[in-house]
Scaffold this active site. Structure first.
Site, mmCIF file in Angstrom:
data_model
loop_
_atom_site.group_PDB
_atom_site.id
_atom_site.type_symbol
_atom_site.label_atom_id
_atom_site.label_comp_id
_atom_site.label_asym_id
_atom_site.label_seq_id
_atom_site.Cartn_x
_atom_site.Cartn_y
_atom_site.Cartn_z
ATOM 1 N N LYS A 122 0.879 -1.176 0.042
ATOM 2 C CA LYS A 122 -0.033 0.114 0.110
ATOM 3 C C LYS A 122 0.818 1.312 0.115
ATOM 4 O O LYS A 122 2.121 1.157 0.076
ATOM 5 C CB LYS A 122 -0.983 -0.159 1.251
ATOM 6 C CG LYS A 122 -2.001 -1.445 1.205
ATOM 7 C CD LYS A 122 -2.653 -1.462 0.194
ATOM 8 C CE LYS A 122 -3.378 -2.901 -0.231
ATOM 9 N NZ LYS A 122 -4.410 -3.517 0.747
HETATM 10 C C1 PLP Z 1 -5.177 -4.779 1.029
HETATM 11 C C2 PLP Z 1 -6.743 -4.671 1.186
HETATM 12 C C3 PLP Z 1 -7.440 -4.823 2.024
HETATM 13 C C4 PLP Z 1 -6.704 -5.416 3.338
HETATM 14 O O1 PLP Z 1 -5.804 -4.866 3.999
HETATM 15 P P1 PLP Z 1 -4.855 -5.625 5.003
HETATM 16 O O2 PLP Z 1 -4.146 -4.538 5.898
HETATM 17 O O3 PLP Z 1 -4.013 -6.472 4.347
HETATM 18 O O4 PLP Z 1 -6.001 -6.229 6.081
HETATM 19 C C5 PLP Z 1 -8.800 -4.749 1.945
HETATM 20 N N1 PLP Z 1 -9.446 -4.305 0.915
HETATM 21 C C6 PLP Z 1 -8.548 -3.765 -0.169
HETATM 22 C C7 PLP Z 1 -9.183 -3.421 -1.460
HETATM 23 C C8 PLP Z 1 -7.145 -3.955 -0.025
HETATM 24 O O5 PLP Z 1 -6.530 -3.675 -1.342
#
Ligand code: PLP
Length: 382
Positions: free
Chosen positions: A183
């Site tokens: 992210k």
């Molecule tokens: C990465 C992601 C998540 C989950 O995030 P985590 O921190 O890994 O639990 C949820 N929704 C979307 C669209 C994502 O890309």
């Protein structure tokens, strides 16, 4: 051809950030404590949110939300199938029914138009996704949710730093952020729950740590408050100080990350414009700040006749990494078998699910790296 592999994503971690994490490791307090609180406050300030709760993932935040809302059998939750599997898994695990809204052809986001026909008496919650760093068109969705008196919670996993009509995502309503390493900013694993609903926020804060009335850390006693007792059964989703100290460093660099990502994305858009077979996502026309979490293209019918999987393999053999965000959830084994969709119910989701491909995009990349990716694409399609 490139001699070294270019991954599609890589976190940017600086030496001062490593030094800060080391300080925590040497400090005698490594789990949730003063740093986690500092991170919550800094993030809240960045988003100009009313409140923020640090968690060990966005998935944890979504689980706590469903639990706080007591969502279960008989309830329906509307969300896209073009999303990460975690949301849909949690809805299913809660015993509720995921209902999939189709998406816009060129932004991959749901809209009031695709959500409205799915609402009925059982609908409790709508979870749209800000996709790839772009902002959802929130206003029509907020209006729809308010009219129908249904809660709207934004999956903002891609939207740290994104703005909609000049407002940071997270400032209004309820939004859940992710700090997974791919992210826009990371703390290894982590998430943040922002809301302007004070009662919900207090509930999430309680549920994230065993349902105790307090955090793991009490500033006054410099340790766990011994008098804490269970107010209701809760979970164990708190963020450690080790992670929070990295989060603080990353948050301070977030705007520079986004500037760099924007520069790289512009170069992609410019260089890919004349490749007929490649169609990047489009940037919505309403006012927003794109955080450029992902650079996604669709591989359209091409003269060489190669499919997406071969295309990605050919890129890899030229030392270029790529990814798929995402394979539509309803097309995956468990959901194909347990939640079959009517034929042609999600045509835009399916069209994109078969053609999307994420190209390398991360702050430590150079413009020359983008040139390498585009050169490889041209070679593969030739
Ligand atoms: C990465 C992601 C998540 C989950 O995030 P985590 O921190 O890994 O639990 C949820 N929704 C979307 C669209 C994502 O890309």
């Amino acid at each position: 051809m490139r001699t070294n592999f270019l991954p599609f994503s890589k976190p940017s971690i600086s030496e001062p950030e490593i030094a800060e994490v080391s300080k925590i490791l040497r400090s005698g307090w490594i789990t949730t404590g003063a740093k986690a609180t500092e991170f919550e406050e800094a993030f809240q300030k960045y988003c100009t949110a009313d409140g923020a709760v640090a968690l060990n993932s966005a998935t944890a935040g979504m689980h706590l939300l469903l639990s706080a809302m007591d969502i279960g059998p008989g309830d329906e939750v509307i969300t896209p199938s073009m999303t990460w599997v975690s949301t849909v898994n949690l809805i299913k695990l809660a015993g509720a029914t995921p209902v999939f809204a189709d998406i816009d052809q060129d932004t991959l986001m749901v809209s009031a138009r695709t959500v409205a026909p799915l609402i009925n008496d059982r609908t409790r919650l709508i979870i749209p996704v800000h996709f790839a760093g772009a902002a959802l068109d929130l206003k029509p969705l907020q209006k729809l949710a308010a009219e129908k008196q249904i809660k709207l919670v934004e999956d903002a996993a891609h939207a740290v730093g994104t703005e909609y009509h000049g407002v940071k995502i997270g400032q209004q309503g309820t939004a859940i952020f992710s700090f997974h390493p791919i992210k826009n900013m990371t703390c290894g694993e982590g998430g943040m729950f922002c809301s302007d609903d004070a009662e919900l926020l207090a509930h999430i804060r309680r549920l994230k740590f065993h349902g105790l009335g307090v955090d793991a850390y009490d500033r006054n006693v410099q340790g766990r408050a011994p008098q804490a007792e269970v107010m209701e059964p809760g979970f164990k989703y708190n963020l450690t100080d080790i992670a929070a100290s990295l989060g603080l460093g990353q948050l301070a660099r977030l705007d520079s990350f986004i500037e760099k990502r924007t520069l790289l994305a512009r170069r992609y858009l410019e260089l890919l414009a004349d490749i007929e077979e490649i169609s990047p996502l489009t940037v919505p026309s309403y006012p927003m700040r794109h955080a450029w979490h992902l650079f996604i293209i669709r591989l359209k019918n091409n003269r060489s006749g190669i499919d997406r999987e071969t295309f990605m393999m050919e890129l890899k053999s030229r030392n270029i990494g790529s990814g798929i965000h995402f394979k539509a959830v309803h097309t995956q084994k468990f959901y194909r078998e347990t939640l079959p969709q009517a034929k042609n119910a999600l045509p835009v989701t399916e069209w994109n699910s078969e053609r999307i491909c994420s190209l390398p995009l991360f702050p430590d990349m150079t413009l020359e790296d983008v040139d390498d990716v585009v050169a490889a694409i041209k070679e593969v399609l030739a």
